[in-house]
Write an enzyme that holds these catalytic residues in place. Sequence first.
Site, short mmCIF file in Angstrom:
data_model
loop_
_atom_site.label_atom_id
_atom_site.label_comp_id
_atom_site.label_asym_id
_atom_site.label_seq_id
_atom_site.Cartn_x
_atom_site.Cartn_y
_atom_site.Cartn_z
N GLU A 80 41.66 40.21 33.50
CA GLU A 80 40.97 41.39 34.03
C GLU A 80 42.00 42.37 34.58
O GLU A 80 43.04 41.97 35.10
CB GLU A 80 40.00 41.01 35.17
CG GLU A 80 38.83 40.15 34.75
CD GLU A 80 39.05 38.69 35.12
OE1 GLU A 80 40.06 38.39 35.78
OE2 GLU A 80 38.22 37.86 34.72
N HIS A 105 44.09 34.68 40.93
CA HIS A 105 43.97 36.13 41.10
C HIS A 105 45.15 36.68 41.87
O HIS A 105 45.72 36.01 42.73
CB HIS A 105 42.69 36.46 41.87
CG HIS A 105 41.47 36.54 41.03
ND1 HIS A 105 40.59 37.59 41.08
CD2 HIS A 105 40.97 35.69 40.09
CE1 HIS A 105 39.60 37.39 40.23
NE2 HIS A 105 39.81 36.24 39.62
#
Length: 321
Positions: free
Chosen positions: A105, A38
């Site tokens: 995402e 991330h």
Amino acid sequence: MVFLGFHASHEQIPPGQLLRDVVAAEAAGFDGAMCSDHLAPWGVRQGESGFAPSWLGAALARTDFSIGFVNAPGQRYHPVIAAQAYATLEEMFPGRFWAALGSGEAMNEHVTGDPWPPKPERNARLAESVSIIRRLLAGEEVDHDGLVRAHHARLWSLPDAPPPLFATAISPETAAWAASWAEGLATALQPPEALQKVLSAYEAAGGTGPRLLQVHLSWAPTDAEALAIARDQWRHALLTAPAIWDLEQPEEFDDAAGEPTDQQMRDALFVSSDLDELADRIADHARLGFDRVYLHHVGQDQAPFLDVARDHLLPRLKEML
């Protein structure tokens, strides 16, 4: 016997401490590890987000078991750069690295300033990226002009054999689509009936390779403590697609998750102080047809969980599976 792995959460733990945690996980008896990848955490209170490829090199050097990660080539990672990272890790640590590829995402990808595509376009972009990566890992020079572009790209440092590229999928539709290119399937905790549909769709579409399940859990000496950890660190688990794909900032995830009830948290992940109960639930999900199960204790302090995993949870699971 089902492979029991440890999940290292970059969103929650500083990379230096996470490195010590994965070393401790191997000593505790885990069969391998995986990590997230991330740029931003799922919520403000998680507060971390180390660079996974750098960490993987250190983690593989400090351990002897396999370690992979979930990666989304196509926007934040150009597929040529992703392929170079995979090749370097596999060349240094043959047979111990893998990548599970997904469409990503917005929380991690929006920083490029490029538009965030709808899901069908993201899947198509991922398919192009996989093709580019595979060709580069095979030693080809790649020229490609599509949703992603590559200009006469070539990798000069190659492993003897490429690492396996798995697919990530939460829905049956994505699992069936991924079966055409993936060498295995990675998914995350859902109710058993939902997981069975994902596995069945992948298999019906001709999917091959290992089936990986990531299990999010919260353990503490009391149920109240376990619930407090889960609510503090993993309340975004209440969110589902498409919201989880399209939100951009940790603050947005915090607002969307709100203040969940105890039952909502128990429905979203395994929450218990009872290690036998946790073992039973993990084993029930593994028996759906998974070859590897990676356990993610959602607390920021992994030491207590690793102690009980070594002394009770892992031995119990190995008896059951």
